[in-house]
Design a protein around this motif. Structure first.
Motif, PDB file in Angstrom:
ATOM      1  N   UNK A 150       8.922  10.378  -6.564  1.00 22.84           N
ATOM      2  CA  UNK A 150       7.458  10.515  -6.488  1.00 22.84           C
ATOM      3  C   UNK A 150       6.757   9.191  -6.170  1.00 22.84           C
ATOM      4  N   UNK A 151       7.372   8.381  -5.323  1.00 20.68           N
ATOM      5  CA  UNK A 151       6.734   7.132  -4.898  1.00 20.68           C
ATOM      6  C   UNK A 151       6.464   7.120  -3.402  1.00 20.68           C
ATOM      7  N   UNK A 196       3.492   2.639  -5.732  1.00 22.18           N
ATOM      8  CA  UNK A 196       2.867   3.288  -6.881  1.00 22.18           C
ATOM      9  C   UNK A 196       3.637   4.572  -7.173  1.00 22.18           C
ATOM     10  N   UNK A 197       3.177   5.313  -8.195  1.00 25.64           N
ATOM     11  CA  UNK A 197       3.832   6.570  -8.594  1.00 25.64           C
ATOM     12  C   UNK A 197       2.770   7.660  -8.697  1.00 25.64           C
ATOM     13  N   UNK A 198       3.047   8.820  -8.104  1.00 24.20           N
ATOM     14  CA  UNK A 198       2.160   9.979  -8.238  1.00 24.20           C
ATOM     15  C   UNK A 198       2.981  11.233  -7.999  1.00 24.20           C
ATOM     16  N   UNK A 199       2.943  12.152  -8.953  1.00 21.45           N
ATOM     17  CA  UNK A 199       3.737  13.376  -8.878  1.00 21.45           C
ATOM     18  C   UNK A 199       3.388  14.146  -7.618  1.00 21.45           C
ATOM     19  N   UNK A 200       4.426  14.553  -6.860  1.00 25.08           N
ATOM     20  CA  UNK A 200       4.185  15.131  -5.541  1.00 25.08           C
ATOM     21  C   UNK A 200       5.117  16.300  -5.281  1.00 25.08           C
ATOM     22  N   UNK A 201       4.574  17.517  -5.313  1.00 29.23           N
ATOM     23  CA  UNK A 201       5.356  18.709  -4.990  1.00 29.23           C
ATOM     24  C   UNK A 201       5.837  18.704  -3.541  1.00 29.23           C
ATOM     25  N   UNK A 326      10.304   8.206 -15.120  1.00 30.56           N
ATOM     26  CA  UNK A 326      10.794   9.121 -14.101  1.00 30.56           C
ATOM     27  C   UNK A 326      12.065   8.597 -13.461  1.00 30.56           C
ATOM     28  N   UNK A 327      13.104   9.447 -13.462  1.00 29.26           N
ATOM     29  CA  UNK A 327      14.321   9.142 -12.725  1.00 29.26           C
ATOM     30  C   UNK A 327      14.287   9.856 -11.390  1.00 29.26           C
TER      31      UNK A 327
END
Length: 406
Positions: A150-151, A196-201, A326-327
């Motif tokens: 999710x990066x 950065x990190x952001x959850x992404x379907x 998050x892995x």
């Protein structure tokens, strides 16, 4: 045996001592069995209490299952499976596991990496030329690892229902992976990939497409052949475009606006069917999968180590999942008794899947929540805290061998 033995005379002292040792051993075994039974009872009561605490927040139904190293299962159900008939929640019911599907897809990707068929540092463009492009999106600059973790920076524009009317009109609609990705490409990236990190379907939709490009088979067929069949997960499958669940199952409900009556949203194709959220399963199957994964049965050590290489999540996620990292397709979270556990939550149209497995793969717990109503962010937080407590309590106080401290 003891009563008849006392009538005999002339028994030697060594023989008497030997018999005493046997009797003492039998008594000791009985005590151990009693202690084990007591732990089992305590674990069952704790699991039931935590399931009841979730339905006390307004969730319609809960089923939960814990499995220990010896293969024993504890189950608990709470609430009802149907708001009309009030029938009980089945302890072995089917449910849509939503984003827990991502762990299956990540496992396939890592297996392919272990086989040398792709590299986690390959770019998206390498496998899907021209798919991630436009409005500042660039598949040359995004790697498979970044999709997994999710990066990527890709902006999610994910199909969703906005009202009860919208649900009834569109619940049988289907979306190809290309259509879902195209929606995302209409937006500029949220950030430069890797910064950065952001959850992404959408990232996992792309991973499903990568699996097909590498293997020549749809992602769900690779999941079936590489994970489901080898592990004997007889109740885990991709439903395709079927809107129905096998029986037994609980109904699930959603309120689309505060104060509106709940809508039965059980029958639908589901917005996510393309690698990000597409599988149906049971608590028993998910526990078996998680134990096999963390126990090293699905990935080579190098690939499992990469899966478990974590990074911090966003501030927003930290509020819901304190201490989470998050892995690659899994999150680690701290246990109150020490160490961490691994898992991946899922949520879709009234369903929530909560799960966890200890770091050594010996114990796993899965809970399925049906009919989750959250009128505010505070409601969401309360449900999240209650389900997290169920997972932590189950893994920290298993009925067989005490708390996990690895």
């Amino acid at each position: 045996m003891t009563r008849s033995s006392t009538r005999r005379r002339g028994r030697s002292i060594p023989r008497n001592l030997a018999l005493a040792a046997i009797v003492a051993g039998a008594l000791s075994t009985g005590c151990a069995s009693g202690a084990s039974a007591a732990r089992q009872h305590d674990g069952q009561a704790r699991l039931q209490r935590d399931a009841d605490a979730i339905t006390a927040l307004g969730v319609t139904g809960v089923q939960a299952r814990l499995i220990g190293p010896d293969g024993r299962n504890l189950t608990a159900t709470s609430g009802v499976a149907d708001r009309t008939t009030r029938r009980p929640v089945p302890p072995d019911g089917y449910f849509r596991i939503a984003s827990t599907t991502k762990t299956f897809v990540a496992t396939v990707i890592l297996q392919l990496a272990g086989d040398g068929r792709l590299s986690l540092d390959d770019t998206v463009e390498r496998w899907l030329p021209g798919v991630v492009s436009g409005n500042g999106n660039d598949g040359h600059a995004i790697t498979i690892r970044q999709l997994l973790q999710h990066t990527s920076g890709i902006h999610d524009d994910y199909p969703d229902y906005t009202s009860a009317e919208d649900f009834h009109r569109h619940r049988y609609d289907t979306y190809t992976p290309e259509q879902t990705v195209a929606r995302a490409m209409r937006h500029r990236p949220d950030f430069r990939s890797g910064t950065d990190w952001s959850y992404c379907n959408t990232g996992y939709v792309l991973l499903g497409m990568v699996v097909q490009r590498v293997t020549g088979h749809p992602w769900h067929e690779e999941v079936r052949d590489r994970i489901v069949r080898p592990l004997g997960l007889r109740h885990t499958f991709w439903p395709g475009t079927s809107p129905e669940l096998p029986r037994p199952h609980a109904e699930t409900y959603q309120s689309f606006a505060p104060g509106e009556p709940p809508v039965d949203v059980t029958e639908q194709v589901g917005q996510g069917t393309n690698g990000e959220a597409g599988l149906v399963s049971t608590t028993a199957d998910l526990n078996r999968f998680l134990r096999a994964l963390l126990g090293g049965r699905l990935l080579r050590p190098a690939q499992l180590a990469q899966m478990k290489h974590t990074m911090p999540v966003s501030e927003e996620f930290q509020k819901l999942m304190p201490g989470a990292r998050d892995g690659l397709g899994v999150f680690s979270r701290p246990l109150s008794c020490g160490g961490v556990y691994w898992g991946h939550e899922g949520g879709d149209s009234g369903w929530i899947t909560a799960d966890g497995v200890t770091a050594d793969g010996r114990r796993a717990v899965t809970a399925s929540l049906s009919g989750v109503f959250a009128a505010s962010s505070d409601d969401v937080l309360r449900v999240e805290q209650a389900e997290s407590k169920l997972i932590d309590d189950a893994l920290c106080a298993a009925p067989d061998d005490g708390p996990e401290r690895r």
